[in-house]
Design a protein around this motif. Structure first.
Motif, mmCIF file in Angstrom:
data_model
loop_
_atom_site.group_PDB
_atom_site.id
_atom_site.type_symbol
_atom_site.label_atom_id
_atom_site.label_comp_id
_atom_site.label_asym_id
_atom_site.label_seq_id
_atom_site.Cartn_x
_atom_site.Cartn_y
_atom_site.Cartn_z
ATOM 1 N N ALA A 107 0.817 -1.218 0.000
ATOM 2 C CA ALA A 107 0.000 0.000 0.000
ATOM 3 C C ALA A 107 0.851 1.268 0.000
ATOM 4 O O ALA A 107 0.515 2.246 -0.677
ATOM 5 N N GLU A 108 1.949 1.269 0.745
ATOM 6 C CA GLU A 108 2.747 2.485 0.825
ATOM 7 C C GLU A 108 3.388 2.824 -0.519
ATOM 8 O O GLU A 108 3.479 3.988 -0.894
ATOM 9 N N ALA A 109 3.833 1.805 -1.258
ATOM 10 C CA ALA A 109 4.397 2.067 -2.586
ATOM 11 C C ALA A 109 3.325 2.622 -3.527
ATOM 12 O O ALA A 109 3.586 3.533 -4.322
ATOM 13 N N LEU A 110 2.106 2.079 -3.424
ATOM 14 C CA LEU A 110 1.010 2.589 -4.240
ATOM 15 C C LEU A 110 0.692 4.042 -3.871
ATOM 16 O O LEU A 110 0.486 4.893 -4.748
ATOM 17 N N ASN A 111 0.654 4.323 -2.582
ATOM 18 C CA ASN A 111 0.384 5.684 -2.108
ATOM 19 C C ASN A 111 1.447 6.655 -2.611
ATOM 20 O O ASN A 111 1.141 7.731 -3.140
ATOM 21 N N GLN A 112 2.714 6.265 -2.484
ATOM 22 C CA GLN A 112 3.790 7.150 -2.885
ATOM 23 C C GLN A 112 3.887 7.278 -4.411
ATOM 24 O O GLN A 112 4.223 8.346 -4.920
ATOM 25 N N ARG A 113 3.561 6.212 -5.131
ATOM 26 C CA ARG A 113 3.532 6.351 -6.592
ATOM 27 C C ARG A 113 2.420 7.310 -7.001
ATOM 28 O O ARG A 113 2.582 8.090 -7.948
#
Length: 370
Positions: free
Chosen positions: A89-95
């Motif tokens: 989720a954090e990678a998706l949020n930051q992307r």
């Protein structure tokens, strides 16, 4: 975070990586904490070479690239992390943040929505999605997402501030004031919140209360031209034109490229019967923005006050070219023509004003066009 998205640094602890990779990773995290982003990228790159199967170094390197404005590089790193774990989720949020910073609001929303799907308690993903929805003028959607973010993280002053901004744009000023109050309760050190609360109070005719907020905001931040402009509007509303003039002067001293500030100062000078000064301000506003019909209308009013009817007619004509359906402009041009002695053309303008819906022009026709 505020309505203008600020990418916060998200530091990920890592315990399972091998000793060499973890050492590089930890050095990268330390560099991030010290805002040494180029150095952090080097350390995370070493960690990736040592341990290429871990998602966290890619994500952190993407964060560092985001901070340096390398948004495409950041997207690449977040995508690599997601190839290792598509539910991260954090990678998706930051992307999503990187896409947001590139102006791809729809792509950002897609990533934030996926992040929320995989981690429904990720408050920042809701906030970030709200920013993107706000940019797309989906105010109801932004309101929902900011509300959900507040539900998950009720101690963040910025989240209340952001929801208040949306409420104000929806003209829910009382609700906006409640959120500004909560933001101030959580963080009383932010001058902008007082200023924005003042605007909300001004819009529900609580001008004196608005003035107190503007005074507080300026006391805390004396270098923001917008705060002086807001206070000047409130002073104008109470007919304190000299006080308003002083505030517009200060606003222009701090930032001299805003045409609307010159226009508003011109209105104040008009009310002080300084028509030459008003015209000079309207001239400057028009120089900065020659496509705003209001500036020509206002300059025409001051020219009329100086009995420069030819100049007023010319300005009204410019205004009509820019905005040909305003009945008041035809009404005022008609009166200027009549004052100049051109009753026929003046009455033609008054008739056009009536056709466009002006009741005042009807009275003028009865008076001047017999």
């Amino acid at each position: 975070m505020r309505i203008t998205l600020f990418i916060s640094i998200f530091l990920i602890p890592l315990l399972t990586m091998g000793q060499a990779g973890k050492s590089f990773y930890d050095q990268g995290v330390k560099s991030m904490e010290q805002n040494e982003f180029k150095k952090a990228i080097d350390e995370f790159t070493k960690a990736i070479k040592a341990e290429p199967s871990y998602k966290e170094p890619y994500t952190q390197r993407g964060e560092a690239k985001n901070e340096l404005g390398d948004f495409y590089g950041a997207i690449s790193d977040f995508t690599l992390a997601l190839e290792i774990d598509s539910t991260y989720a954090e990678a998706l949020n930051q992307r999503g943040n990187a896409k947001y910073n590139l102006g791809d609001d729809e792509g950002a929303i897609e990533d934030y929505t996926k992040a929320i799907k995989h981690d429904a308690k990720l408050a920042d993903a809701y906030s970030n999605r709200a920013f993107a929805k706000y940019n797309l003028e989906d105010l109801e959607g932004a309101f929902f997402d900011f509300s959900k973010a507040i539900e998950l993280d009720p101690k963040d002053a910025d989240k209340y501030f952001n929801r208040a901004v949306v409420k104000a744009e929806l003209e829910e000023y009382l609700g906006a004031i409640e959120d500004y109050n909560k933001s101030i309760e959580l963080d009383p050190s932010d001058a902008d919140v007082y200023s924005y609360r003042g605007v909300a109070k001004y819009n529900i005719d609580k001008v004196e209360e608005a003035m107190k907020d503007y005074n507080k905001a300026i006391e805390m931040d004396a270098n923001d031209p917008v705060k002086y402009e807001n206070r000047a509007l409130a002073k104008s509303a109470t007919e304190d034109y000299k006080g308003a003039l002083a505030d517009y002067n200060k606003s222009i001293e701090l930032f001299s490229e805003d045409p609307d500030t010159y226009n508003l100062r011109g209105v104040v000078k008009y009310n002080l019967d300084d028509h030459e000064g008003a015209i000079a301000d309207y001239d400057q506003a028009i120089t900065l923005d020659p496509y705003n019909a209001v500036y020509y209308d206002n300059r025409a009013l001051s020219k009329t006050a100086l009995e420069n009817y030819s100049g007023a007619i010319q300005d009204y004509s410019y205004s009509i070219e820019l905005y040909p359906t305003d009945p008041e402009t035809f009404h005022q041009r008609g009166l200027a023509k009549i004052n100049k002695g051109d009753n026929y053309d003046g009455c033609m303008d008054l008739n056009t004003a009536v056709e466009l819906g002006s009741d005042e022009a009807k009275a003028s026709i009865k008076e001047f066009c017999k």
